[in-house]
Enzyme design. Sequence first.
Site, PDB file in Angstrom:
ATOM      1  N   GLU A  33     -12.159  -5.751  -5.059  1.00 41.85           N
ATOM      2  CA  GLU A  33     -11.386  -6.107  -6.254  1.00 41.85           C
ATOM      3  C   GLU A  33     -11.706  -7.507  -6.762  1.00 41.85           C
ATOM      4  O   GLU A  33     -11.751  -7.722  -7.973  1.00 41.85           O
ATOM      5  CB  GLU A  33      -9.890  -5.959  -5.977  1.00 41.85           C
ATOM      6  CG  GLU A  33      -9.413  -4.501  -5.884  1.00 41.85           C
ATOM      7  CD  GLU A  33      -9.786  -3.823  -4.577  1.00 41.85           C
ATOM      8  OE1 GLU A  33     -10.202  -4.522  -3.628  1.00 41.85           O
ATOM      9  OE2 GLU A  33      -9.669  -2.582  -4.496  1.00 41.85           O
TER      10      GLU A  33
ATOM     11  N   HIS B 227       0.909   1.545  -1.913  1.00 40.65           N
ATOM     12  CA  HIS B 227       0.585   2.327  -3.109  1.00 40.65           C
ATOM     13  C   HIS B 227       1.718   2.339  -4.131  1.00 40.65           C
ATOM     14  O   HIS B 227       1.645   3.072  -5.101  1.00 40.65           O
ATOM     15  CB  HIS B 227       0.244   3.772  -2.734  1.00 40.65           C
ATOM     16  CG  HIS B 227      -1.057   3.928  -2.020  1.00 40.65           C
ATOM     17  ND1 HIS B 227      -1.230   3.548  -0.722  1.00 40.65           N
ATOM     18  CD2 HIS B 227      -2.260   4.410  -2.428  1.00 40.65           C
ATOM     19  CE1 HIS B 227      -2.479   3.801  -0.355  1.00 40.65           C
ATOM     20  NE2 HIS B 227      -3.124   4.316  -1.373  1.00 40.65           N
TER      21      HIS B 227
END
Lengths: 378, 335
Positions: free
Chosen positions: B68, B137
């Site tokens: 990322e 998540h």
Amino acid sequence: MTVQELPGAGASHRVTPPPAWRPRTEAAPLLPDPEPYRVLGTAAAEHLDPALMRRYYAELVRGRRYNAQATALTRQGRLAVYPSTVGQEAAEIAAALVLEEQDWLFPSYRDTLAAVARGLDPVQALTLLRGDWHTGYDPREHRIAPLCTPLATQLPHAVGVAHAARLRGDEVVALAMVGDGGTSEGDFHEALNFAAVWQAPVVFLVQNNGFAISVPLAKQTAAPTLAHKAVGYGMPGRLVDGNDVAALHEVLTEAVQRARAGGGPTLIEAVTYRMEAHTNADDATRYRTDSEVEAWKAHDPVELLERELTGRGWLDETAVREARDAAEAMAADLRERMNAEPVLNPMDLFAHVYAEQTGRLREQAAMLRAELEAEDDA
Amino acid sequence: MTTVAQQAVKPATMAQALTRAMRDAMAEDPTVHVMGEDVGTLGGVFRITDGLAKEFGEDRVTDTPLAEAGILGTAVGMAMYGLRPVVEMQFDAFAYPAFEQLISHVAKMRNRTRGAMPLPITIRVPYGGGIGGVEHHCDSSEAYYTATPGLTVVTPATVEDAYGLLRASIASDDPVVFLEPKRLYWSKAQWSPDAPVAVPGIGEALVRRTGTSATLITYGPSLPVCLEAAEAAREEGWDLEVVDLRSLVPFDEETVVASVRRTGRAVVVHEAGGFGGPGAEIAARVTERCFHHLEAPVLRVTGFDIPYPPPMLEKYHLPGVERILDAVARLQWEN
């Protein structure tokens, strides 16, 4: 089912071999030179271009004087801080000079000299370190990214610029500079990996100057050299004497040309030494010995080149004097301009946060404006 | 109904609206690039980038290595060179490795360069819970973003806004954190895929339901919950107004203040934890500006101040209709 019958308990059930696998690349061509590559003081030096080397000499003399002047400005309180590159001038200057006008330079906080060698006004280059604004120039105009204080975070930016340029069909190379400590950061890894996967036209120049503030290389990495790290990414790694400007010029030029021709990135480790402390806030005597510093003095980048050029009759006293005079003039100009108080506009605090100011910022700007007006009236 | 009419107005999901927003932006502007893990061949794990790689090619819809910081860091460089990257972070908690790039560079580049080098990057972050996702998540990470000057932070709650706000984000010259409420991905609206979508831009809140008893101030995944609570409140004789912020930074204080001054009571509702969450800021601002109009303190109904719980327990954590109605009941005291 008994224990003996469980899958994996014995080898007898494994009737088919695993699918074939082999490495995609032979590691050997990616491996760096076993010793730092050198030109000065070797037979290869006779093939050097005397005019180019004289130019490098003048730049090195100027760079050394720049370091001295900036350090003096720190002592006078004109600069908040200056991370010196005395001893590293060769790498700083070669990094700037191998680039073409359309190329981009991504300096770390220590690489002010590289930005100046690329043509940036020394005062603009020192804005960050003086403290009047973070970046004193338009990065797009000069194709020099802002001096980057967080370690290695500028490296993925270099990959992005190079990648975008290639997508647009522009022959642009990005050269990104980082120190030995910066190679331990995650962004170093991610940048090299992206660059290699995308075959982006990037040159990563690691200046291994021995210490990350106080931590020596041996505590930074267990790799044989920092250049070895290239192998894992699938790009060539080069190990070069970071005080030998002729060797740096050759290795960097080759990497820039390969990148421009579509050959992808290169990792170059320039082995050098930081002659002064990390910054004026650092006490280098706590972590290194005088004898170590003295040993590196004998391998000074300016003297190495001067010896070579004088010995070959490529540099006379006039050229040496001219280089020193030019450096002195640069220093005098820098001193004079840095001694002028910068003109600051406090309202700039709110001017460049968003394209359009938010209501919150308008409110806070109004508060500051009122305070400033009250100050003026008093 | 004719076939043509059925084609013209049919149920569309938020996911489809987001895809169309990127497709339209890419078709109009060749500098728009989509990048991230899995966004190409797979079309994203939520299929939000479905079909874009096929239509625009790998150079513009790029499957990146799984990293990322690298995704956002290279996007910074691409934006420096004049492109408009649209970055996908896949899941809220997966964005954290990119925070140094986000905070030290993306948010500050305009400021560092005195406006010479703004970064038009859109960072798409599917966020929030309610989908039964396992650990890492389901975070509601908006407070990290809203606490960072230089970032615009928006979050749609409707299909139209998903399209309109994403187009506005991609067109913005500033970096935008675009928070996608993933539990609303499959929410539907009657929507014409060809008709122009005109919604208010970034920085404007909308009154989704008018009322007189109290104002519910909310955004993203909590909007449908608040609308449901407002319907249920009618049984108690309460007529609730619901304000959808749509944009957390900039924050449309005027719409919020006007609504609370009308109703005299306010509850802020969001999934993120209450301590230091956006509701704390909103409650403070409302109190500062509506003090003399308020009949009761501004209350907050938020997620608990706990790490996001495992999926089998998330229903106890997420603000639901009952908790909102309890808060509204607490606003109704006399003296």
